[in-house]
Design a protein around this motif. Structure first.
Motif, PDB file in Angstrom:
ATOM      1  N   SER A  63      11.256-121.896  59.189  1.00 52.07           N
ATOM      2  CA  SER A  63      10.906-123.321  59.175  1.00 52.07           C
ATOM      3  C   SER A  63      10.572-123.736  60.595  1.00 52.07           C
ATOM      4  O   SER A  63      11.416-123.608  61.494  1.00 52.07           O
ATOM      5  CB  SER A  63      12.076-124.161  58.648  1.00 52.07           C
ATOM      6  N   GLU A  64       9.362-124.228  60.814  1.00 55.88           N
ATOM      7  CA  GLU A  64       8.978-124.650  62.159  1.00 55.88           C
ATOM      8  C   GLU A  64       9.877-125.768  62.657  1.00 55.88           C
ATOM      9  O   GLU A  64      10.233-125.816  63.836  1.00 55.88           O
ATOM     10  CB  GLU A  64       7.513-125.089  62.194  1.00 55.88           C
ATOM     11  N   ASP A  65      10.268-126.675  61.754  1.00 52.13           N
ATOM     12  CA  ASP A  65      11.143-127.775  62.166  1.00 52.13           C
ATOM     13  C   ASP A  65      12.476-127.246  62.688  1.00 52.13           C
ATOM     14  O   ASP A  65      12.982-127.697  63.715  1.00 52.13           O
ATOM     15  CB  ASP A  65      11.385-128.737  60.997  1.00 52.13           C
ATOM     16  N   ARG A  66      13.057-126.295  61.971  1.00 53.59           N
ATOM     17  CA  ARG A  66      14.368-125.758  62.378  1.00 53.59           C
ATOM     18  C   ARG A  66      14.270-125.014  63.705  1.00 53.59           C
ATOM     19  O   ARG A  66      15.133-125.171  64.579  1.00 53.59           O
ATOM     20  CB  ARG A  66      14.915-124.827  61.300  1.00 53.59           C
ATOM     21  N   TYR A  67      13.234-124.202  63.844  1.00 48.93           N
ATOM     22  CA  TYR A  67      13.165-123.314  65.001  1.00 48.93           C
ATOM     23  C   TYR A  67      12.335-123.874  66.155  1.00 48.93           C
ATOM     24  O   TYR A  67      12.017-123.146  67.097  1.00 48.93           O
ATOM     25  CB  TYR A  67      12.658-121.941  64.559  1.00 48.93           C
ATOM     26  N   ALA A  68      12.062-125.153  66.111  1.00 50.50           N
ATOM     27  CA  ALA A  68      11.371-125.811  67.219  1.00 50.50           C
ATOM     28  C   ALA A  68      12.338-126.171  68.341  1.00 50.50           C
ATOM     29  O   ALA A  68      11.929-126.709  69.371  1.00 50.50           O
ATOM     30  CB  ALA A  68      10.638-127.056  66.740  1.00 50.50           C
ATOM     31  N   SER A  69      13.621-125.876  68.154  1.00 49.55           N
ATOM     32  CA  SER A  69      14.610-126.066  69.218  1.00 49.55           C
ATOM     33  C   SER A  69      15.559-124.879  69.200  1.00 49.55           C
ATOM     34  O   SER A  69      15.720-124.206  68.180  1.00 49.55           O
ATOM     35  CB  SER A  69      15.390-127.371  69.033  1.00 49.55           C
ATOM     36  N   LEU A  70      16.200-124.634  70.343  1.00 44.26           N
ATOM     37  CA  LEU A  70      17.144-123.525  70.413  1.00 44.26           C
ATOM     38  C   LEU A  70      18.324-123.735  69.471  1.00 44.26           C
ATOM     39  O   LEU A  70      18.965-122.767  69.053  1.00 44.26           O
ATOM     40  CB  LEU A  70      17.647-123.346  71.840  1.00 44.26           C
ATOM     41  N   ALA A  71      18.594-124.994  69.112  1.00 45.48           N
ATOM     42  CA  ALA A  71      19.691-125.278  68.193  1.00 45.48           C
ATOM     43  C   ALA A  71      19.467-124.603  66.843  1.00 45.48           C
ATOM     44  O   ALA A  71      20.431-124.212  66.166  1.00 45.48           O
ATOM     45  CB  ALA A  71      19.861-126.783  68.011  1.00 45.48           C
ATOM     46  N   GLY A  72      18.213-124.458  66.428  1.00 46.65           N
ATOM     47  CA  GLY A  72      17.921-123.793  65.166  1.00 46.65           C
ATOM     48  C   GLY A  72      18.305-122.323  65.193  1.00 46.65           C
ATOM     49  O   GLY A  72      18.868-121.788  64.223  1.00 46.65           O
ATOM     50  N   TYR A  73      18.028-121.668  66.310  1.00 48.49           N
ATOM     51  CA  TYR A  73      18.413-120.263  66.451  1.00 48.49           C
ATOM     52  C   TYR A  73      19.934-120.139  66.594  1.00 48.49           C
ATOM     53  O   TYR A  73      20.538-119.191  66.073  1.00 48.49           O
ATOM     54  CB  TYR A  73      17.706-119.655  67.660  1.00 48.49           C
ATOM     55  N   ALA A  74      20.547-121.101  67.298  1.00 50.56           N
ATOM     56  CA  ALA A  74      22.006-121.107  67.402  1.00 50.56           C
ATOM     57  C   ALA A  74      22.641-121.265  66.029  1.00 50.56           C
ATOM     58  O   ALA A  74      23.702-120.684  65.749  1.00 50.56           O
ATOM     59  CB  ALA A  74      22.463-122.220  68.336  1.00 50.56           C
ATOM     60  N   ALA A  75      22.000-122.032  65.155  1.00 50.71           N
ATOM     61  CA  ALA A  75      22.514-122.194  63.792  1.00 50.71           C
ATOM     62  C   ALA A  75      22.495-120.852  63.052  1.00 50.71           C
ATOM     63  O   ALA A  75      23.414-120.549  62.283  1.00 50.71           O
ATOM     64  CB  ALA A  75      21.694-123.231  63.035  1.00 50.71           C
ATOM     65  N   ASP A  76      21.466-120.035  63.296  1.00 50.47           N
ATOM     66  CA  ASP A  76      21.448-118.688  62.721  1.00 50.47           C
ATOM     67  C   ASP A  76      22.683-117.918  63.159  1.00 50.47           C
ATOM     68  O   ASP A  76      23.365-117.279  62.343  1.00 50.47           O
ATOM     69  CB  ASP A  76      20.201-117.926  63.192  1.00 50.47           C
ATOM     70  N   VAL A  77      22.978-117.969  64.449  1.00 56.23           N
ATOM     71  CA  VAL A  77      24.132-117.236  64.992  1.00 56.23           C
ATOM     72  C   VAL A  77      25.427-117.722  64.350  1.00 56.23           C
ATOM     73  O   VAL A  77      26.264-116.918  63.904  1.00 56.23           O
ATOM     74  CB  VAL A  77      24.207-117.387  66.519  1.00 56.23           C
ATOM     75  N   VAL A  78      25.597-119.032  64.294  1.00 55.74           N
ATOM     76  CA  VAL A  78      26.821-119.594  63.720  1.00 55.74           C
ATOM     77  C   VAL A  78      26.960-119.183  62.259  1.00 55.74           C
ATOM     78  O   VAL A  78      28.059-118.796  61.804  1.00 55.74           O
ATOM     79  CB  VAL A  78      26.819-121.131  63.852  1.00 55.74           C
ATOM     80  N   GLU A  79      25.878-119.227  61.513  1.00 54.97           N
ATOM     81  CA  GLU A  79      25.941-118.891  60.093  1.00 54.97           C
ATOM     82  C   GLU A  79      26.215-117.404  59.876  1.00 54.97           C
ATOM     83  O   GLU A  79      26.902-117.024  58.912  1.00 54.97           O
ATOM     84  CB  GLU A  79      24.662-119.341  59.396  1.00 54.97           C
TER      85      GLU A  79
END
Length: 267
Positions: A63-79
């Protein structure tokens, strides 16, 4: 959601040992850690994964919206950490993944108990009193080139990023990794990476932290390593006898020795 499938999660090593999570950088995948895993696997449970859009991740989850910030990738790590119910894991992040790890550790206290930052950079663009290594024009040109001809950009930039001109096979491997990444996902990840500014996020770090820098790195000059070290109280900075931005490939013995020494000190 099947996180294991989404992020192509791989778990190896000693199931009874402390957990180490290895996170790849832009344009790469978990295979880039293949020279590090054997140094860890005997005594540690090792978790590897691919960010969505990289490696063998599930591209349908991008999702471009999710991964348009580093927080989106951090969410991958947390999950990924939540799916495996990790506690006090040591997170090893290469390049932009070092900053992603900072965000993940802050977002999920208790999941990540220590950080290893391999060639980190909290900001790639120079600023007043700060040298990131690139001007605004440099980054604009880099992103324009990437977006107009991703394969050509990969062929030109991979050897620069890897360094070690006397070992062209390393640059070729990085180029192939770039070219295997979905171009649209790479475009978003590149913009997110090279336009990011995570300097203030370093203030949130409260866990033991090792910073590894290379003596010559076209992407993260040594001033950056010094900045990160100063910004994280109690952190350890090691300057590896290595060139390029990927010491886990170009100088695996030195890189692995630094990581395993840090891990031994945590016990």
């Amino acid at each position: 959601m099947d996180i294991d499938r989404r992020n192509n999660v791989t778990v190896t090593g000693n199931p009874q040992g402390p957990t180490v999570v290895l996170a790849h950088g832009f344009g790469c995948d978990q295979n880039m850690w293949r020279l590090t895993v054997p140094a860890l696997a005997q005594d540690h449970r090792v978790v590897l994964f691919d960010y969505v859009g990289s490696g063998r991740s599930d591209l349908s989850a991008f999702s471009e919206d999710r991964y348009a910030s580093l927080a989106g990738y951090a969410a991958d790590v947390v999950e990924v950490c939540e799916a495996l119910d990790l506690r006090d894991a040591v997170y090893v992040g290469h390049s932009v993944s070092a900053m992603i790890g900072v965000l993940a550790a802050d977002a999920a206290p208790g999941r990540i108990g220590a950080l290893v930052m391999v060639a980190p950079s909290p900001r790639y663009i120079d600023d007043v009193g700060y040298r990131g290594g690139f001007s605004v024009q440099d980054i604009d040109e880099l992103l324009d080139s990437l977006e107009s001809n991703y394969l050509g950009w990969s062929a030109a930039m991979a050897p620069v990023i890897m360094g070690n001109e006397d070992r062209p096979e390393l640059g070729e491997e990085l180029k192939n990794s770039f070219c295997a990444t979905d171009p649209e996902a790479a475009r978003v990840f590149a913009r997110t990476t090279f336009l990011s500014d995570s300097r203030d996020d370093l203030k949130s770090v409260r866990v033991p932290t090792l910073i590894l820098e290379c003596t010559q790195d076209a992407i993260a000059p040594r001033e950056v390593g010094a900045f990160v070290h100063h910004a994280i109280p109690g952190s350890t900075l090691i300057s590896l006898d290595a060139t390029g931005h990927c010491p886990h490939l170009s100088a695996p013995e030195a890189t692995n020795a630094a990581i395993t020494g840090f891990l031994a000190g945590l016990r």
